[in-house]
Write an enzyme that holds these catalytic residues in place. Structure first.
Site, PDB file in Angstrom:
ATOM      1  N   GLU A 154      71.953  74.805  32.054  1.00  0.00           N
ATOM      2  CA  GLU A 154      71.633  74.896  33.333  1.00  0.00           C
ATOM      3  C   GLU A 154      69.923  74.888  33.651  1.00  0.00           C
ATOM      4  OE1 GLU A 154      74.356  77.858  35.378  1.00  0.00           O
ATOM      5  OE2 GLU A 154      74.519  78.669  33.266  1.00  0.00           O
ATOM      6  N   ARG A 201      59.538  88.330  25.514  1.00  0.00           N
ATOM      7  CA  ARG A 201      59.655  88.976  26.715  1.00  0.00           C
ATOM      8  C   ARG A 201      58.203  89.345  27.065  1.00  0.00           C
ATOM      9  NH1 ARG A 201      61.551  95.150  25.225  1.00  0.00           N
ATOM     10  NH2 ARG A 201      59.627  96.027  24.939  1.00  0.00           N
ATOM     11  N   SER A 210      62.817  75.547  31.787  1.00  0.00           N
ATOM     12  CA  SER A 210      62.090  74.275  31.721  1.00  0.00           C
ATOM     13  C   SER A 210      61.878  74.187  30.441  1.00  0.00           C
ATOM     14  CB  SER A 210      60.688  74.369  32.489  1.00  0.00           C
ATOM     15  OG  SER A 210      59.864  73.735  31.901  1.00  0.00           O
ATOM     16  N   ALA A 258      67.084  82.374  32.463  1.00  0.00           N
ATOM     17  CA  ALA A 258      66.786  81.716  33.713  1.00  0.00           C
ATOM     18  C   ALA A 258      65.484  81.692  34.279  1.00  0.00           C
ATOM     19  CB  ALA A 258      67.715  82.750  34.715  1.00  0.00           C
TER      20      ALA A 258
HETATM   21  C1  LIG Z   1      65.094  89.507  27.405  1.00  0.00           C
HETATM   22  C2  LIG Z   1      66.608  90.050  27.129  1.00  0.00           C
HETATM   23  C3  LIG Z   1      67.292  89.102  26.345  1.00  0.00           C
HETATM   24  C4  LIG Z   1      66.545  91.553  26.861  1.00  0.00           C
HETATM   25  O1  LIG Z   1      67.974  91.741  26.928  1.00  0.00           O
HETATM   26  P1  LIG Z   1      68.478  92.747  25.871  1.00  0.00           P
HETATM   27  O2  LIG Z   1      68.307  92.580  24.513  1.00  0.00           O
HETATM   28  O3  LIG Z   1      69.999  93.130  26.295  1.00  0.00           O
HETATM   29  O4  LIG Z   1      67.698  94.170  26.182  1.00  0.00           O
HETATM   30  P2  LIG Z   1      67.892  95.426  27.129  1.00  0.00           P
HETATM   31  O5  LIG Z   1      68.068  94.803  28.560  1.00  0.00           O
HETATM   32  O6  LIG Z   1      69.309  96.087  26.721  1.00  0.00           O
HETATM   33  O7  LIG Z   1      66.843  96.312  26.752  1.00  0.00           O
HETATM   34  C5  LIG Z   1      66.596  96.904  25.686  1.00  0.00           C
HETATM   35  C6  LIG Z   1      65.349  97.779  25.727  1.00  0.00           C
HETATM   36  O8  LIG Z   1      64.277  96.875  26.040  1.00  0.00           O
HETATM   37  C7  LIG Z   1      63.527  97.438  27.397  1.00  0.00           C
HETATM   38  N1  LIG Z   1      63.164  95.906  28.093  1.00  0.00           N
HETATM   39  C8  LIG Z   1      63.916  95.190  28.376  1.00  0.00           C
HETATM   40  N2  LIG Z   1      62.849  94.137  28.737  1.00  0.00           N
HETATM   41  C9  LIG Z   1      61.885  94.725  28.895  1.00  0.00           C
HETATM   42  C10 LIG Z   1      60.540  94.288  29.396  1.00  0.00           C
HETATM   43  N3  LIG Z   1      60.645  93.126  29.979  1.00  0.00           N
HETATM   44  N4  LIG Z   1      59.629  95.063  29.440  1.00  0.00           N
HETATM   45  C11 LIG Z   1      59.778  96.263  28.896  1.00  0.00           C
HETATM   46  N5  LIG Z   1      60.668  96.738  28.463  1.00  0.00           N
HETATM   47  C12 LIG Z   1      61.986  96.045  28.271  1.00  0.00           C
HETATM   48  C13 LIG Z   1      64.830  98.093  28.087  1.00  0.00           C
HETATM   49  O9  LIG Z   1      64.409  98.731  29.111  1.00  0.00           O
HETATM   50  C14 LIG Z   1      65.532  98.860  26.866  1.00  0.00           C
HETATM   51  O10 LIG Z   1      64.778  99.827  26.755  1.00  0.00           O
HETATM   52  P3  LIG Z   1      65.395 101.244  25.966  1.00  0.00           P
HETATM   53  O11 LIG Z   1      65.575 101.011  24.761  1.00  0.00           O
HETATM   54  O12 LIG Z   1      64.255 102.365  26.301  1.00  0.00           O
HETATM   55  O13 LIG Z   1      66.665 101.470  26.882  1.00  0.00           O
HETATM   56  C15 LIG Z   1      67.247  89.662  28.816  1.00  0.00           C
HETATM   57  O14 LIG Z   1      66.401  90.824  29.631  1.00  0.00           O
HETATM   58  C16 LIG Z   1      67.176  88.538  29.355  1.00  0.00           C
HETATM   59  O15 LIG Z   1      66.145  87.967  30.021  1.00  0.00           O
HETATM   60  N6  LIG Z   1      68.163  87.513  29.139  1.00  0.00           N
HETATM   61  C17 LIG Z   1      68.163  86.302  29.630  1.00  0.00           C
HETATM   62  C18 LIG Z   1      69.615  86.360  30.442  1.00  0.00           C
HETATM   63  C19 LIG Z   1      69.545  84.663  31.162  1.00  0.00           C
HETATM   64  O16 LIG Z   1      68.621  84.482  31.873  1.00  0.00           O
HETATM   65  N7  LIG Z   1      70.569  84.036  30.858  1.00  0.00           N
HETATM   66  C20 LIG Z   1      70.967  82.895  31.495  1.00  0.00           C
HETATM   67  C21 LIG Z   1      71.424  83.120  33.104  1.00  0.00           C
HETATM   68  S1  LIG Z   1      71.828  81.275  33.731  1.00  0.00           S
END
Ligand SMILES: CC(C)(COP(=O)(O)OP(=O)(O)OC[C@H]1O[C@@H](n2cnc3c(N)ncnc32)[C@H](O)[C@@H]1OP(=O)(O)O)[C@@H](O)C(=O)NCCC(=O)NCCS
Length: 342
Positions: A219, A315, A239, A262
């Site tokens: 995507e 991240r 990208s 995304a």
């Molecule tokens: C980066 C990413 C993978 C993290 O997801 P995850 O591994 O499930 O992590 P969680 O959201 O469960 O977060 C885990 C911990 O890290 C923290 N955290 C997550 N992102 C953070 C950030 N950018 N800065 C600070 N803390 C962060 C959370 O608050 C959580 O804290 P906790 O342990 O105190 O509860 C997710 O946010 C992401 O961007 N996924 C991409 C999805 C996407 O774009 N898909 C395509 C769709 S078209």
């Protein structure tokens, strides 16, 4: 052994210059029997060459190919002998830089037919050999001849639709490789390598000499030269940095089972099982804070030092703004979910 061969039906402008060529069944590494027949019937004497063959020559070629047991190409030559459009019999003895439009088209076909991988062919200088054309509902048209054709269409009571103005046509007008889904066909150019099991959604884009190894949900944008490993996904609007413009010279690739979120982006090649948070663009020079399992800082390094390393989660810390990198624990789980409905 020669490098490649193809019998193609093409389009020429009024001056007789080749605009494009369609090779329905290009051949990689044609055998000596095939090459001998081509030499005997078309006077081919070696080297890289596109021979414009007449109907009688094609009939003769077809009969000789049939006698030699080259049935598939014989049928193709027979059909081509009926063509109202010019026919190119193109032989690439070697993978040297192309010297004509039919040669470039043969190379682009080899990639989109999955007979050659991106980066495996010499594509130097192809831009100069690909004319910028109007790709229309009546095929490729030289831009100088377009106004006349548009008027002619109106006189005949219909509209000539110009789908794009570009050097490359869309891949699906030439070949639809097996096991793919492409929501908006205009977004995949000829010369793209679309692996079995790939879905390209409307936001997705695949340039020439780039593509996916296998199952992927695309995507985002796969720039020229970029290859995406099996099981990796590109999130909406993300990208991958190309090398065609802007001075970037690191060839970007994505390993297996990665997720680029995304609106994220990468300017470094990723290893297997890496995730980039939605919205985070990592360039080669981005300073990255490496964190341990307790989120303690280990060291600060440049993203280029993490190139091709596996199991990383990138991240941007939402509180400090710093780009961080941790061990990625959820990559495979995320991908399995995304691929369930490919
Ligand atoms: C980066 C990413 C993978 C993290 O997801 P995850 O591994 O499930 O992590 P969680 O959201 O469960 O977060 C885990 C911990 O890290 C923290 N955290 C997550 N992102 C953070 C950030 N950018 N800065 C600070 N803390 C962060 C959370 O608050 C959580 O804290 P906790 O342990 O105190 O509860 C997710 O946010 C992401 O961007 N996924 C991409 C999805 C996407 O774009 N898909 C395509 C769709 S078209």
């Amino acid at each position: 052994m020669s490098f490649a061969f193809g019998i193609g039906i093409g389009t020429q402008n009024k001056k007789g210059d080749w605009l494009e060529v369609f090779y329905q069944q290009p051949v990689m590494a044609p055998g000596s029997v095939l090459m001998e027949v081509v030499s005997n019937t078309l006077g081919y004497q070696g080297g890289n060459q596109a021979i414009q063959a007449k109907a009688e020559q094609l009939s003769e070629l077809a009969s000789a190919l049939r006698r030699a047991g080259e049935t598939t190409q014989a049928i193709l030559a027979e059909k081509a002998s009926q063509s109202s459009r010019p026919v190119a019999v193109t032989i690439l003895d070697t993978d040297d830089a192309a010297s004509s439009t039919p040669e470039v088209y043969l190379k682009l076909h080899l990639i989109s037919h999955r007979l050659a991988k991106p980066h495996s062919l010499k594509l130097d200088g192809i831009f100069g050999l690909l004319p910028n054309l109007a790709w229309t509902s009546e095929g490729a048209i030289d831009l100088e001849e377009l106004p006349e054709r548009q008027l002619q269409a109106r006189i005949e009571g219909h509209t000539l639709e110009v789908k794009s103005v570009d050097k490359f046509p869309q891949m699906t007008d030439y070949v639809v490789p097996s096991g793919v889904r492409i929501a908006d066909t205009a977004r995949v150019r000829l010369g793209a390598y679309v692996g079995e099991g790939t879905t390209v959604m409307h936001e997705g884009f695949i340039n020439f000499n780039a593509g996916t190894e296998g199952t992927s949900m695309i995507e985002g944008r796969i720039s020229a030269g970029v290859m995406i490993g099996k099981g990796s996904d590109l999130g909406g609007g993300c990208s991958t940095m190309g090398t065609l413009s802007g001075g970037g010279n690191i060839i970007i690739s994505v390993g297996e089972n990665c997720l680029i979120g995304a609106n994220a982006g990468i300017g470094i090649p990723l290893g297997d099982r890496c995730t980039v948070e939605a919205g985070l663009y990592i360039t080669a020079g981005t300073k990255v804070a490496l964190l341990d399992d307790h989120n303690e800082l280990v060291e600060v390094i440049k993203a280029r030092d993490l190139a091709n390393k596996p199991d990383l989660l990138f991240r941007r810390n939402s509180q400090t703004g710093a780009v961080e990198c941790k061990t990625n624990k959820s990559a495979i789980e995320l991908n399995e979910e995304l691929h369930a409905n490919n």
